[in-house]
Design a protein around this motif. Structure first.
Motif, short mmCIF file in Angstrom:
data_model
loop_
_atom_site.label_atom_id
_atom_site.label_comp_id
_atom_site.label_asym_id
_atom_site.label_seq_id
_atom_site.Cartn_x
_atom_site.Cartn_y
_atom_site.Cartn_z
N GLU A 108 -38.86 59.50 -18.67
CA GLU A 108 -38.05 60.33 -19.57
C GLU A 108 -36.77 59.56 -19.82
OE1 GLU A 108 -37.55 64.87 -19.43
OE2 GLU A 108 -35.71 64.07 -18.53
N VAL A 109 -36.55 59.23 -21.07
CA VAL A 109 -35.39 58.42 -21.45
C VAL A 109 -34.44 59.28 -22.27
CG1 VAL A 109 -34.61 56.33 -22.63
CG2 VAL A 109 -36.88 56.38 -21.55
N THR A 110 -33.19 59.35 -21.83
CA THR A 110 -32.16 60.10 -22.54
C THR A 110 -31.09 59.13 -23.01
OG1 THR A 110 -32.57 62.06 -21.18
CG2 THR A 110 -30.49 62.00 -22.38
N ASN A 111 -30.79 59.18 -24.29
CA ASN A 111 -29.76 58.32 -24.88
C ASN A 111 -28.55 59.18 -25.20
OD1 ASN A 111 -28.16 56.59 -26.31
ND2 ASN A 111 -29.64 56.18 -27.93
N ASN A 112 -27.52 59.10 -24.34
CA ASN A 112 -26.28 59.84 -24.57
C ASN A 112 -25.21 58.98 -25.24
OD1 ASN A 112 -27.09 62.33 -23.44
ND2 ASN A 112 -26.89 61.43 -21.41
N SER A 113 -25.61 57.79 -25.70
CA SER A 113 -24.64 56.91 -26.37
C SER A 113 -24.58 57.26 -27.86
CB SER A 113 -25.05 55.44 -26.19
OG SER A 113 -26.14 55.11 -27.03
N LYS A 114 -23.70 56.58 -28.57
CA LYS A 114 -23.55 56.81 -30.01
C LYS A 114 -24.47 55.91 -30.83
CE LYS A 114 -18.75 58.39 -29.90
NZ LYS A 114 -18.41 58.45 -28.50
N ASN A 115 -25.17 54.98 -30.16
CA ASN A 115 -26.02 54.02 -30.86
C ASN A 115 -27.50 54.26 -30.54
OD1 ASN A 115 -23.78 52.53 -31.83
ND2 ASN A 115 -23.63 51.50 -29.86
N THR A 116 -28.34 53.87 -31.46
CA THR A 116 -29.78 53.82 -31.19
C THR A 116 -30.00 52.69 -30.20
OG1 THR A 116 -30.34 54.64 -33.38
CG2 THR A 116 -32.06 53.41 -32.21
N ILE A 117 -30.79 52.93 -29.18
CA ILE A 117 -31.08 51.89 -28.20
C ILE A 117 -32.54 51.46 -28.34
CG2 ILE A 117 -29.32 52.65 -26.55
CD1 ILE A 117 -31.82 53.71 -24.86
N ILE A 118 -32.81 50.24 -27.93
CA ILE A 118 -34.17 49.70 -27.88
C ILE A 118 -34.42 49.31 -26.42
CG2 ILE A 118 -35.79 47.96 -28.74
CD1 ILE A 118 -34.76 49.71 -31.02
N LEU A 119 -35.40 49.94 -25.78
CA LEU A 119 -35.66 49.66 -24.36
C LEU A 119 -36.07 48.22 -24.12
CD1 LEU A 119 -37.53 52.93 -23.36
CD2 LEU A 119 -35.16 52.31 -22.88
N SER A 120 -36.76 47.63 -25.08
CA SER A 120 -37.12 46.23 -24.98
C SER A 120 -37.68 45.75 -26.31
CB SER A 120 -38.16 46.01 -23.90
OG SER A 120 -38.55 44.65 -23.85
N ASP A 121 -37.48 44.49 -26.60
CA ASP A 121 -38.18 43.84 -27.70
C ASP A 121 -39.63 43.71 -27.24
OD1 ASP A 121 -39.39 41.99 -29.38
OD2 ASP A 121 -37.66 40.67 -29.44
N ILE A 122 -40.57 44.22 -28.01
CA ILE A 122 -41.97 44.20 -27.58
C ILE A 122 -42.54 42.79 -27.50
CG2 ILE A 122 -42.49 46.58 -28.27
CD1 ILE A 122 -43.87 45.41 -30.77
N GLU A 123 -41.84 41.82 -28.08
CA GLU A 123 -42.28 40.42 -27.97
C GLU A 123 -41.91 39.82 -26.62
OE1 GLU A 123 -44.02 38.94 -30.50
OE2 GLU A 123 -43.94 40.88 -31.47
N ASN A 124 -40.97 40.44 -25.92
CA ASN A 124 -40.52 39.91 -24.62
C ASN A 124 -41.41 40.48 -23.51
OD1 ASN A 124 -39.26 39.09 -22.30
ND2 ASN A 124 -37.21 39.65 -22.97
N THR A 125 -42.40 39.71 -23.10
CA THR A 125 -43.39 40.22 -22.15
C THR A 125 -42.88 40.28 -20.71
OG1 THR A 125 -44.30 37.99 -21.91
CG2 THR A 125 -45.34 39.44 -23.55
N ASP A 126 -41.69 39.75 -20.44
CA ASP A 126 -41.14 39.77 -19.08
C ASP A 126 -40.02 40.79 -18.88
OD1 ASP A 126 -42.84 37.66 -18.63
OD2 ASP A 126 -41.29 36.13 -18.79
N ALA A 127 -39.70 41.57 -19.90
CA ALA A 127 -38.50 42.41 -19.86
C ALA A 127 -38.67 43.70 -19.07
CB ALA A 127 -38.03 42.72 -21.27
#
Length: 113
Positions: free
Chosen positions: A23-42
């Motif tokens: 469950e991910v909650t974003n309380n910031s003012k910006n859209t966040i990206i949990l990871s670039d899907i191209e980064n297989t080690d992230a």
């Protein structure tokens, strides 16, 4: 810490992989990206011996990884992980969360499961 909260809400363990629901909650003012899907080690799990088990990033979309300001969403991630009764996952790591602009953060969750 940076307006993002991630909790583990479900776990499914299979012979060749594990699936965790976060469950991910974003309380910031910006859209966040949990990871670039191209980064297989992230995004990975880590066990008590510091062995890393990486997420199946090819099964995720950019939309799965995006969390809008004020949004709480569930994200399901599958990890490469052979079953072993002696293996103990200790941490969940999101190593490159994009916070907007050129800001990135790493997020670590202790395993309470």
């Amino acid at each position: 810490a940076f307006g993002v909260k991630i909790d583990v809400v479900n776990k499914h363990q299979y012979m060749d992989y594990e699936i965790y629901e976060f469950e991910v909650t974003n309380n910031s003012k910006n859209t966040i990206i949990l990871s670039d899907i191209e980064n297989t080690d992230a995004i990975y799990l880590e066990d008590k011996n510091n062995i890393k088990y990486y997420a199946y990033m090819h099964e995720l979309s950019t939309a799965d990884m995006r969390v809008f300001p004020g949004e709480t969403k569930n994200v399901t991630i599958k990890y490469y992980s052979k079953y072993s009764s002696s293996k103990k996952i200790t941490k969940f790591i999101f190593s490159e969360i994009a916070l907007g602009g050129n800001e990135f953060a790493s997020f670590e969750i202790e395993n309470n499961w």
